[in-house]
Design a protein around this motif. Sequence first.
Motif, PDB file in Angstrom:
ATOM      1  N   ARG A  10      -6.744   0.530  13.845  1.00  0.00           N
ATOM      2  CA  ARG A  10      -7.207   1.872  13.503  1.00  0.00           C
ATOM      3  C   ARG A  10      -6.668   2.329  12.134  1.00  0.00           C
ATOM      4  O   ARG A  10      -6.487   3.533  11.902  1.00  0.00           O
ATOM      5  N   TYR A  13     -11.836   2.940   9.826  1.00  0.00           N
ATOM      6  CA  TYR A  13     -12.832   3.147  10.861  1.00  0.00           C
ATOM      7  C   TYR A  13     -14.215   2.661  10.439  1.00  0.00           C
ATOM      8  O   TYR A  13     -15.078   2.441  11.282  1.00  0.00           O
ATOM      9  N   TYR A  14     -14.418   2.493   9.145  1.00  0.00           N
ATOM     10  CA  TYR A  14     -15.730   2.095   8.656  1.00  0.00           C
ATOM     11  C   TYR A  14     -15.556   1.373   7.333  1.00  0.00           C
ATOM     12  O   TYR A  14     -14.923   1.902   6.411  1.00  0.00           O
ATOM     13  N   LYS A  38     -17.334  -1.698  11.612  1.00  0.00           N
ATOM     14  CA  LYS A  38     -17.078  -0.326  12.060  1.00  0.00           C
ATOM     15  C   LYS A  38     -16.615  -0.303  13.503  1.00  0.00           C
ATOM     16  O   LYS A  38     -16.778  -1.261  14.262  1.00  0.00           O
ATOM     17  N   ILE A  39     -16.040   0.829  13.846  1.00  0.00           N
ATOM     18  CA  ILE A  39     -15.678   1.127  15.232  1.00  0.00           C
ATOM     19  C   ILE A  39     -16.775   2.005  15.818  1.00  0.00           C
ATOM     20  O   ILE A  39     -17.205   2.977  15.182  1.00  0.00           O
ATOM     21  N   ASP A  40     -17.259   1.670  17.000  1.00  0.00           N
ATOM     22  CA  ASP A  40     -18.314   2.461  17.626  1.00  0.00           C
ATOM     23  C   ASP A  40     -17.820   3.875  17.907  1.00  0.00           C
ATOM     24  O   ASP A  40     -16.907   4.091  18.706  1.00  0.00           O
ATOM     25  N   SER A  41     -18.419   4.820  17.216  1.00  0.00           N
ATOM     26  CA  SER A  41     -18.047   6.219  17.386  1.00  0.00           C
ATOM     27  C   SER A  41     -19.163   7.088  16.828  1.00  0.00           C
ATOM     28  O   SER A  41     -20.107   6.590  16.186  1.00  0.00           O
ATOM     29  N   GLN A  42     -19.074   8.387  17.066  1.00  0.00           N
ATOM     30  CA  GLN A  42     -20.060   9.310  16.522  1.00  0.00           C
ATOM     31  C   GLN A  42     -20.013   9.330  15.003  1.00  0.00           C
ATOM     32  O   GLN A  42     -21.051   9.444  14.339  1.00  0.00           O
ATOM     33  N   SER A  44     -19.329   6.825  13.057  1.00  0.00           N
ATOM     34  CA  SER A  44     -19.997   5.632  12.557  1.00  0.00           C
ATOM     35  C   SER A  44     -21.515   5.803  12.568  1.00  0.00           C
ATOM     36  O   SER A  44     -22.205   5.406  11.624  1.00  0.00           O
TER      37      SER A  44
END
Length: 302
Positions: A10, A13-14, A38-42, A44
Amino acid sequence: NSIKDSLYQREVYYVLIIPNGFEQNVKAGNTDTLDTYKIDSQASVFLDGLINKYVSVFASICNTDLPEKDIINTTNETVSTEVQVDMLSKNSPEFSEVHFFYVFMPYILISVIVMTISQVLIVFNKPVIKKRMLCSCNSNVKMNLMLGLAALVYVALICCAFILYSLVVYSNEMFTDIGAVRIANVIVHSLVSLGFAFLVASLVTKQQFVGMVSNVYGLASSFLCGVFVDRELLGKGVVMFGRLFPASWYVDVESILSNNDSLSSLSNSNSNTLVIGFVVQLLFAGAFFVLGMIAAKYKKKA
């Protein structure tokens, strides 16, 4: 691997990687050369949207006759341009909290009353239970009257619970003549729900099907009649089809009450709509009871 380690820990994040020759690839029509980690998130998903928008605008400008030195500046200016929205009408009605409380009552009443009354009536309609009751000193008519009275008391308790809650929470709006008509509207629609519960009990023989019928009818009427979705968002055909359900006439009454401060301010057309709304609901209630008695009579003969 270092990028994946940073994502795992972490630290980032992108990560967007722009390869060499990206501009030439875009001019050739290939816009899928970007690499992302990327990390799967809103966040991203939001960044993906921004990047896709920027690349789409960049590709369109690359196909123009602009000099290469102006392409980036023009792309940045285009992406940062904001569209001004002018409201043509600002007279949309602002409903109070008590309106939203009462506009959902058709679904609540149908769900609660049908799920309880219908299941009890189905149990009493079982041949074994009926034969046992016939052995008692009470006549069949007296037993039916007792069941009907018990159902009315139960419905009255449900109505009182919701009405008392609204009187406490929305006291300013409810202790008025408009509030009194709202209460009358709920009472009338509770009779409609009771009639529908009686019809369901006359047609359905298994208790497992009561929940299905209640949910299908309650959800369908609520979506079609303006309970869950405002009628302004529904098509004319949907609104007209919703007239086949009593909830539509309940919503008619509630909408008029929400747009007026007192009964004295009602126009003649609004007053007529109120009366028609109450009358049609009572007709639906009577029709449900009559159909239920006809169905019960034919079932008894069968």
